[in-house]
Motif scaffolding. Structure first.
Motif, PDB file in Angstrom:
ATOM      1  N   VAL A 108      -3.955  62.087-128.484  1.00  0.00           N
ATOM      2  CA  VAL A 108      -4.313  63.004-127.398  1.00  0.00           C
ATOM      3  C   VAL A 108      -5.829  63.112-127.353  1.00  0.00           C
ATOM      4  CG1 VAL A 108      -4.000  65.290-126.379  1.00  0.00           C
ATOM      5  CG2 VAL A 108      -2.251  64.356-127.892  1.00  0.00           C
ATOM      6  N   GLU A 131      -6.131  71.672-127.623  1.00  0.00           N
ATOM      7  CA  GLU A 131      -5.208  72.405-128.492  1.00  0.00           C
ATOM      8  C   GLU A 131      -3.875  72.724-127.819  1.00  0.00           C
ATOM      9  OE1 GLU A 131      -7.475  75.715-129.870  1.00  0.00           O
ATOM     10  OE2 GLU A 131      -8.958  74.457-130.879  1.00  0.00           O
ATOM     11  N   THR A 184      -2.426  71.180-125.328  1.00  0.00           N
ATOM     12  CA  THR A 184      -1.698  69.943-125.049  1.00  0.00           C
ATOM     13  C   THR A 184      -1.094  69.375-126.316  1.00  0.00           C
ATOM     14  OG1 THR A 184      -3.204  69.459-123.204  1.00  0.00           O
ATOM     15  CG2 THR A 184      -1.855  67.644-124.020  1.00  0.00           C
ATOM     16  N   ALA A 185      -1.852  69.360-127.397  1.00  0.00           N
ATOM     17  CA  ALA A 185      -1.329  68.869-128.672  1.00  0.00           C
ATOM     18  C   ALA A 185      -0.154  69.723-129.141  1.00  0.00           C
ATOM     19  CB  ALA A 185      -2.443  68.869-129.720  1.00  0.00           C
ATOM     20  N   ASP A 186      -0.286  71.034-128.976  1.00  0.00           N
ATOM     21  CA  ASP A 186       0.803  71.941-129.354  1.00  0.00           C
ATOM     22  C   ASP A 186       2.054  71.670-128.527  1.00  0.00           C
ATOM     23  OD1 ASP A 186       1.931  74.533-130.528  1.00  0.00           O
ATOM     24  OD2 ASP A 186       1.916  75.002-128.381  1.00  0.00           O
ATOM     25  N   SER A 196       3.852  68.525-129.715  1.00  0.00           N
ATOM     26  CA  SER A 196       4.563  68.794-130.969  1.00  0.00           C
ATOM     27  C   SER A 196       5.873  69.531-130.712  1.00  0.00           C
ATOM     28  CB  SER A 196       3.678  69.610-131.912  1.00  0.00           C
ATOM     29  OG  SER A 196       2.532  68.884-132.294  1.00  0.00           O
ATOM     30  N   LEU A 229       0.708  62.932-134.772  1.00  0.00           N
ATOM     31  CA  LEU A 229      -0.158  63.283-133.648  1.00  0.00           C
ATOM     32  C   LEU A 229      -1.621  63.225-134.079  1.00  0.00           C
ATOM     33  CD1 LEU A 229       0.070  64.292-130.684  1.00  0.00           C
ATOM     34  CD2 LEU A 229      -0.091  66.617-131.577  1.00  0.00           C
ATOM     35  N   ALA A 277      -5.204  64.140-132.466  1.00  0.00           N
ATOM     36  CA  ALA A 277      -5.914  64.774-131.359  1.00  0.00           C
ATOM     37  C   ALA A 277      -7.417  64.585-131.540  1.00  0.00           C
ATOM     38  CB  ALA A 277      -5.570  66.253-131.292  1.00  0.00           C
TER      39      ALA A 277
END
Length: 220
Positions: free
Chosen positions: A113, A122, A124-126, A129, A141, A143
């Motif tokens: 990402v 943050e 988007t990564a969350d 997940s 992942l 980031a």
């Protein structure tokens, strides 16, 4: 005729989504709600605050009162507030990066990402997940924040912005199965890459989101 409301944090995205809606949702009436101070306030605050979240919910409620059958919020930075608003209105609400996250999870286990703002990276990564958990899939992942790219763009230096994003894309491509762009503004960088530089699929949210909406009953 069905109505789709688009909630934006930048007016520059209106023509992008207008073209996509004409191509994939030709029988749907589209109207836009724009507040370009939302992201500016997030940057100033360092994160999505309760006050900003309330504003987002208010725009979604306004979209429903305006007759929308579906709401699409096109900014990833306010994604958590979008998810909150889903429970407060009687129409479907979609954050723009959810279909992209689902597609990335389906395509690989090593997901990269990239973003030019930590306030976008943050959430988007969350989301990726959490969508992997929904799919019962284990992922790795990675980031990456493109340091200095956003500031360059704000100075009007698009060339430096594009160069920094390109460098990160090249580095990440050797480590992952698929790359997710956390911001729609980076999609034009991908369009300018040579075919040899696109070693893995690179996903951008606008078209994926509109194609997803076109497949849903709410707008059929």
């Amino acid at each position: 005729m069905k109505k789709l409301a688009l909630v934006h944090t930048s007016a520059t995205l209106i023509p992008v989504f207008q073209e996509l809606c004409q191509a994939f949702l030709p029988g749907v009436q589209v109207f836009n709600i724009v507040d370009d101070f939302l992201v500016k306030n997030i940057i100033a605050s360092g994160s999505l605050t309760p006050t900003i979240a309330k504003q987002v919910v208010g725009y979604v409620e306004s979209a429903q009162m305006g007759g929308a059958d579906q709401v699409l919020v096109t900014c990833s930075s306010i994604g958590p507030a979008v998810e909150l608003s889903e429970h407060l209105v009687d129409i479907p609400v979609l954050r723009v990066d959810q279909p992209m996250a689902d597609k990335a999870v389906a395509m690989g286990t090593r997901i990269g990402v990239i973003a030019t703002l930590s306030s976008t990276l943050e959430p988007t990564a969350d989301l990726i997940s959490r969508r992997a958990e929904v799919a019962s899939k284990k992922i790795q992942l990675e980031a990456v924040l493109c340091e200095g790219a956003f500031d360059a763009l704000m100075r009007g230096d698009a060339a430096t912005h594009d160069q920094k994003v390109t460098e990160v894309l090249k580095q990440l491509a050797s480590k992952v199965d698929v790359i997710v762009l956390a911001q729609a503004s980076m999609a034009r960088v991908v369009a300018n890459l040579n075919p040899s530089e696109k070693k893995v699929p690179i996903l951008s949210s606008p078209q994926i989101a509109i194609e997803y909406l076109a497949s849903q009953q709410a707008l059929s």
